[in-house]
Motif scaffolding. Structure first.
Motif, PDB file in Angstrom:
ATOM      1  N   ARG A 164      12.275 -16.495  -4.611  1.00  0.00           N
ATOM      2  CA  ARG A 164      11.696 -15.150  -4.545  1.00  0.00           C
ATOM      3  C   ARG A 164      10.649 -15.060  -3.439  1.00  0.00           C
ATOM      4  O   ARG A 164      10.563 -14.074  -2.728  1.00  0.00           O
TER       5      ARG A 164
ATOM      6  N   GLN B 127      10.779 -12.457  -0.317  1.00  0.00           N
ATOM      7  CA  GLN B 127       9.721 -11.480  -0.114  1.00  0.00           C
ATOM      8  C   GLN B 127       9.039 -11.656   1.237  1.00  0.00           C
ATOM      9  O   GLN B 127       8.730 -10.666   1.914  1.00  0.00           O
TER      10      GLN B 127
ATOM     11  N   GLN C  99      11.130  -9.984   3.743  1.00  0.00           N
ATOM     12  CA  GLN C  99      10.970  -8.517   3.692  1.00  0.00           C
ATOM     13  C   GLN C  99       9.659  -8.079   4.339  1.00  0.00           C
ATOM     14  O   GLN C  99       9.622  -7.161   5.158  1.00  0.00           O
ATOM     15  N   LEU C 100       8.574  -8.717   3.925  1.00  0.00           N
ATOM     16  CA  LEU C 100       7.248  -8.291   4.394  1.00  0.00           C
ATOM     17  C   LEU C 100       7.084  -8.494   5.897  1.00  0.00           C
ATOM     18  O   LEU C 100       6.336  -7.763   6.547  1.00  0.00           O
ATOM     19  N   SER C 101       7.761  -9.511   6.413  1.00  0.00           N
ATOM     20  CA  SER C 101       7.606  -9.817   7.838  1.00  0.00           C
ATOM     21  C   SER C 101       8.658  -9.105   8.674  1.00  0.00           C
ATOM     22  O   SER C 101       8.728  -9.329   9.890  1.00  0.00           O
ATOM     23  N   GLY C 102       9.454  -8.271   8.052  1.00  0.00           N
ATOM     24  CA  GLY C 102      10.526  -7.614   8.803  1.00  0.00           C
ATOM     25  C   GLY C 102      11.466  -8.621   9.453  1.00  0.00           C
ATOM     26  O   GLY C 102      11.993  -8.384  10.533  1.00  0.00           O
ATOM     27  N   GLY C 103      11.638  -9.762   8.798  1.00  0.00           N
ATOM     28  CA  GLY C 103      12.564 -10.777   9.304  1.00  0.00           C
ATOM     29  C   GLY C 103      11.962 -11.714  10.340  1.00  0.00           C
ATOM     30  O   GLY C 103      12.665 -12.576  10.879  1.00  0.00           O
ATOM     31  N   ARG C 104      10.657 -11.583  10.623  1.00  0.00           N
ATOM     32  CA  ARG C 104      10.070 -12.471  11.639  1.00  0.00           C
ATOM     33  C   ARG C 104       9.811 -13.879  11.122  1.00  0.00           C
ATOM     34  O   ARG C 104       9.673 -14.812  11.899  1.00  0.00           O
TER      35      ARG C 104
ATOM     36  N   ALA D 129      -1.277 -14.050   6.782  1.00  0.00           N
ATOM     37  CA  ALA D 129      -1.699 -13.238   5.631  1.00  0.00           C
ATOM     38  C   ALA D 129      -0.519 -12.955   4.710  1.00  0.00           C
ATOM     39  O   ALA D 129      -0.653 -12.965   3.480  1.00  0.00           O
ATOM     40  N   ILE D 130       0.644 -12.732   5.294  1.00  0.00           N
ATOM     41  CA  ILE D 130       1.845 -12.478   4.477  1.00  0.00           C
ATOM     42  C   ILE D 130       2.164 -13.701   3.608  1.00  0.00           C
ATOM     43  O   ILE D 130       2.493 -13.573   2.423  1.00  0.00           O
TER      44      ILE D 130
ATOM     45  N   ILE E 186      -0.673 -13.960   0.741  1.00  0.00           N
ATOM     46  CA  ILE E 186      -0.641 -12.915  -0.289  1.00  0.00           C
ATOM     47  C   ILE E 186       0.651 -12.984  -1.097  1.00  0.00           C
ATOM     48  O   ILE E 186       0.648 -12.777  -2.318  1.00  0.00           O
TER      49      ILE E 186
ATOM     50  N   LYS F 250       0.331 -15.559  -3.699  1.00  0.00           N
ATOM     51  CA  LYS F 250      -0.499 -15.106  -4.813  1.00  0.00           C
ATOM     52  C   LYS F 250       0.301 -14.209  -5.765  1.00  0.00           C
ATOM     53  O   LYS F 250       0.167 -14.298  -6.990  1.00  0.00           O
ATOM     54  N   ALA F 251       1.124 -13.361  -5.194  1.00  0.00           N
ATOM     55  CA  ALA F 251       1.960 -12.494  -6.039  1.00  0.00           C
ATOM     56  C   ALA F 251       2.952 -13.330  -6.848  1.00  0.00           C
ATOM     57  O   ALA F 251       3.201 -13.065  -8.023  1.00  0.00           O
TER      58      ALA F 251
ATOM     59  N   ASP G  45       3.660 -13.719 -10.819  1.00  0.00           N
ATOM     60  CA  ASP G  45       5.008 -13.375 -11.258  1.00  0.00           C
ATOM     61  C   ASP G  45       5.607 -14.437 -12.184  1.00  0.00           C
ATOM     62  O   ASP G  45       6.224 -14.111 -13.200  1.00  0.00           O
TER      63      ASP G  45
END
Lengths: 362, 362
Positions: free
Chosen positions: A57, A61, A64-69, A267-268, A271, A274-275, A279
């Motif tokens: 997961r 995620q 997703q958050l990095s737009g694939g970077r 940061a991605i 964070i 942490k999520a 979870d």
């Protein structure tokens, strides 16, 4: 005219970019947007419920958050490195990240044993408090710094169960001679109570219990224990799990790899970890209750509590064992002092909050 | 030649971009990287400890994770809209986001009362389990859909304290005639026990208690109660807080604004909210214990437990009141059924895990 120039220019840039440059990203647009492909090695079978699905997961995620970077490929235990070489592999940069448990690395750093779970220590909520606001994170980073590793909390199973027994535990004497699969500090405590702790990988537990090689085993809790079918080969399911009252998993990150990430990707990673830490606890809290019902109602499992004098004895021995870990080296002592002070304070607070409430609700 | 062309083209693009276009971002580089500036309104004084600092942290982190593509300005209560107009303001798009508590909106949707805290209901850990893995999130979205709002968990205070009293509570009879500042369902329960619930904003509590306008008040817990100085004007500090056993805050997001975000920014908002949800509980767990020590040791506060028969009576009345909320409309009933089933199951599970452990450790 300006518009035309821009269009032409853009077309040229795009055309050239196909071969020579990375796509743009970031707020300024001035830096090229590098992409990163990381490997994440784990100590769990691929997609093992809870423990193994959490890093999957995490990877989804982050993508997703990095737009694939930043894309991260997750490896099960043994796929890239064996389960217990996660720490070394990330330390050396064989993989950029790991997902495992800190107490496996006591041979590298004794103080690591405080960062998963300690007998009669902190619960999941309390552990998050210590790590995030009680000084725990800084100490953990100090312990892992010599290994070029940045650690982050990576999920929690909550209070584990006391385990599966083929002998009744009615008194402290019943612990004597007990052959039980129980690793780490819990095993050391059992040894001092006269038992024989055995270390076995998860996959060998079922058969060992079935053949009588061991009399008892702990594993995790109803959700994972049901999946292993332990109810088929053990008579009694004891609670509470005194030896791992809130086992925190860890993400480890190779510091050189982390330093290469731009600030937004760093940061991605932080964070999202942490999520995931929250979870996993939410997942175990939910799945465990459904599994407990199935164990009791469908499989007729005998769920019983350890006698109070047994728990008292185990607590006394636990305090001794944990204090001795502190004596291993000055850093272990420093971590122990912080951990113990937090535990004593939070016990006093929970006596008037969580504990008082949950007892009143009963 | 190609290199020169690229340089010329790039210069033209950069020059043109100063006026006409946004910087580039995203993995493909094909779409323009729009930047977004959002407003987030809250029900708390600006930077109020815990409740107010959480949305500030959220905004900072979203800015970091998005590389500055999504910036969020946080407003304290009354700065842009009054504390209790957060729901309407976000629903109507006056602000893109809000941070508040769902139970304030019972006048809009009765079922909203299940999504902060319920007397004798779920703790923080249990609430996260229900929302994230027990069907709670889908129900919450259903309740808020008519208002064009997407809700997300936004932090938890943990078990609150029972409150500050200038009368001793030795029996159920002592609740009769008691004038207590206690809002929501807890207030309704007190009324049925013969007391007089009073609704007062936080800023008026101190004086009301000092002048005898009220006999008692609940607020949050040691950390926030110490900041308010309530120990100066009340004799006894009771526990446990039966009325709010784990108050979950909420982020609300205007759905139109959310739909305008690209997928990566949507994921950044969701995941950062989840990290904040954990972070606030870790902060309260830590700050509350230090504040409790200060209240007891420095200010000599008399901390005492409600008698068992008082708690039993309050629980019976609470179950009645909560069941009546369910009767308000079919959606409230649907939410209640899900909440209650989860509560009953998790109680049974925590009887053999969290509860059994924390009692054994005592």
């Amino acid at each position: 005219m300006k518009r035309l120039l821009v269009m032409v220019a853009a077309a040229l840039v795009l055309s050239a970019c196909n071969k020579d440059c990375e796509p743009q990203a970031g707020a300024t647009g001035a830096e090229p947007a590098k992409t990163f492909k990381w490997k994440l090695v784990t100590s769990w079978p691929k997609n093992f419920p809870g423990l193994g699905t959490a890093p999957e997961r995490f990877a989804e995620q982050v993508e997703q958050l990095s737009g694939g970077r930043l894309t991260i490929k997750v490896y099960g235990a043994g796929e890239l490195v064996p389960a217990l070489q996660v720490f070394d592999a990330v330390s050396q940069g064989t993989a950029e990240m790991g997902h495992s448990g800190a107490y496996y690395w006591k041979g590298k750093a004794s103080a690591a044993q405080f960062f998963t779970s300690v007998p009669f220590g902190l619960t999941a909520q309390e552990m998050n408090g210590w790590i995030q606001y009680g000084g725990g994170q800084a100490l953990w980073e100090e312990v892992y710094a010599p290994f070029n590793l940045l650690p982050l909390p990576g999920g929690n199973t909550g209070v584990q169960m006391g385990g599966w027994f083929n002998k009744e535990i009615n008194s402290v004497d019943d612990l004597k001679g007990l052959k039980m699969r129980i690793p780490g500090l819990g095993g050391e405590v059992l040894a001092r109570a006269g038992g024989t702790p055995v270390t076995l990988p998860g996959g060998e537990i079922f058969t060992s219990l079935q053949t009588g090689t061991i009399d008892a085993t702990e594993w995790v809790g109803p959700y994972n224990d049901l999946a292993f079918g332990l109810y088929k080969v053990a008579e009694h399911y004891y609670y509470p799990g005194w030896h791992e009252p809130g086992s925190m998993m860890e993400f480890t990150i190779n510091k050189d790899a982390f330093a290469e990430l731009p600030a937004d990707l760093q940061a991605i990673v932080r964070i999202t970890a942490k999520a995931i830490n929250e979870d996993m606890l939410a997942e175990y809290t939910t799945r465990n209750q459904a599994a407990l019902i199935e164990l009791k109602e469908k499989h007729g499992v005998d769920v019983r509590e350890f006698p109070a004098d047994v728990l008292n004895k185990l607590q006394t021995l636990s305090d001794e064992v944990v204090a001795e870990v502190a004596g291993a080296d000055p850093l272990s002592q420093k971590v122990y002092d912080s951990y113990k002070a937090y535990r004593d304070q939070v016990k006093a607070y929970h006596a008037v909050s969580e504990q008082a409430y949950i007892n009143a609700r009963d």
